[in-house]
Motif scaffolding. Structure first.
Motif, short mmCIF file in Angstrom:
data_model
loop_
_atom_site.label_atom_id
_atom_site.label_comp_id
_atom_site.label_asym_id
_atom_site.label_seq_id
_atom_site.Cartn_x
_atom_site.Cartn_y
_atom_site.Cartn_z
N ILE A 1 2.18 -1.72 9.16
CA ILE A 1 2.10 -0.91 10.48
C ILE A 1 1.82 0.47 9.03
O ILE A 1 2.59 0.84 8.31
N PRO A 2 0.58 1.44 9.17
CA PRO A 2 0.45 2.43 7.91
C PRO A 2 1.30 3.41 8.41
O PRO A 2 1.36 4.19 9.93
N ILE A 3 1.82 4.39 7.56
CA ILE A 3 1.95 6.31 8.12
C ILE A 3 0.70 6.85 8.82
O ILE A 3 0.30 6.78 8.28
N PRO A 4 1.11 7.07 9.67
CA PRO A 4 0.26 8.33 10.47
C PRO A 4 -0.15 8.73 9.61
O PRO A 4 0.31 9.85 9.03
N GLU A 5 -1.89 10.07 9.76
CA GLU A 5 -2.04 11.20 9.31
C GLU A 5 -1.85 12.08 10.04
O GLU A 5 -1.55 11.54 10.88
N PRO A 6 -1.38 12.97 9.00
CA PRO A 6 -0.86 14.63 10.12
C PRO A 6 -1.93 15.25 10.95
O PRO A 6 -3.35 14.77 10.37
N PRO B 1 0.27 -1.10 -0.02
CA PRO B 1 0.20 0.20 -0.61
C PRO B 1 0.72 1.41 0.11
O PRO B 1 2.07 1.71 0.81
N ASN B 2 0.23 2.01 -0.59
CA ASN B 2 0.84 3.94 -0.67
C ASN B 2 1.23 3.94 1.28
O ASN B 2 2.14 4.66 1.04
N ASP B 3 0.96 3.51 1.75
CA ASP B 3 0.64 4.18 3.46
C ASP B 3 1.76 3.55 4.16
O ASP B 3 1.98 3.40 5.15
N PHE B 4 2.38 2.34 3.22
CA PHE B 4 3.35 1.55 4.02
C PHE B 4 4.40 1.99 4.83
O PHE B 4 4.89 2.60 4.48
N TYR B 5 4.87 1.22 5.62
CA TYR B 5 5.34 1.88 6.69
C TYR B 5 6.34 1.05 6.95
O TYR B 5 7.98 0.91 7.10
#
Length: 222
Positions: A153-158, A70-74
């Motif tokens: 774990i996705p990158i958190p939203e601002p 996914p694009n928000d993969f961390y």
């Protein structure tokens, strides 16, 4: 920060009417604090999402393949293919060493000792370069490769524009260290370096895993 009784060397309160930008500082420091904690604390303490439905490319003849991330993969939290005897909890980044090992069918991962590697790969069906998770490996000649677990774990939203009741989806255990780290970062921005040091030392005493020791030098993990 005021509630913790933290004041500067002149005895002034950290926050006040003159610090109108403090909310913005907190919003900006949140992601930095989150990244430090994500590299130290159990991944089950953070938001976990599934990528079971992401695009998968199989090499059935070779027994390997990859999944588009996914694009928000961390960070990888857990990955398991059916027929693997154990899941993978860590993924290496592709480099010369991992390529030499995993591209060799005699040394690559297996169903007993599976391995995952993250790399940037051209995906022809998407006509673009994507971050993918290569998996090694499965028996050759299977009819299909089926994922059993795929959690990240996705990158958190601002935090900007989020309401006070916005759910960060963090376990209770992570709240306190993140507050200390964010407060330390804000203190630096406000020029309160003594307070920032005090906050970092308090965080390290409560959570020793935040401490980085190199030789005889003790620093705060970044």
């Amino acid at each position: 920060m005021n509630e913790a009784g933290l004041i500067d060397v002149a005895g002034n309160s950290l926050l006040g009417a003159e610090d109108a930008q403090v909310d913005r500082y907190i919003e900006g420091s949140y992601l930095d604090a989150w990244k430090i904690c994500a590299g130290v604390f159990p991944r089950t303490w953070f938001r976990n999402d599934s990528f079971l439905n992401e695009r998968k490319v199989e090499d059935l003849a070779g027994g390997t393949g990859y999944v588009v991330l996914p694009n928000d993969f961390y960070l990888l939290s857990k990955f398991k293919m059916k027929l693997w005897q154990k899941p993978v909890f860590e993924a290496s980044v592709q480099n010369e060493k991992t390529a030499c090992v995993q591209f060799n069918e005699y040394t690559r991962g297996s169903t007993i000792r599976p391995v995952c590697v993250i790399d940037n790969t051209y995906v022809s069906s998407l006509n673009s370069i994507q971050q993918v998770l290569h998996y090694y490996s499965l028996p050759r000649g299977l009819a299909t490769h089926e994922m059993e677990a795929a959690i990240y774990i996705p990158i958190p939203e601002p935090l900007k524009d989020k309401n006070d009741d916005y759910d960060l989806r963090l376990k209770e255990q992570i709240t306190e260290p993140m507050c200390y780290l964010s407060a330390a970062n804000v203190s630096v921005l406000l020029g309160k370096y003594d307070v920032a040091t005090q906050l970092q030392e308090t965080a390290i005493r409560a959570y020793p895993s935040l401490k980085s020791v190199r030789g005889t030098t003790i620093t705060f993990k970044q």
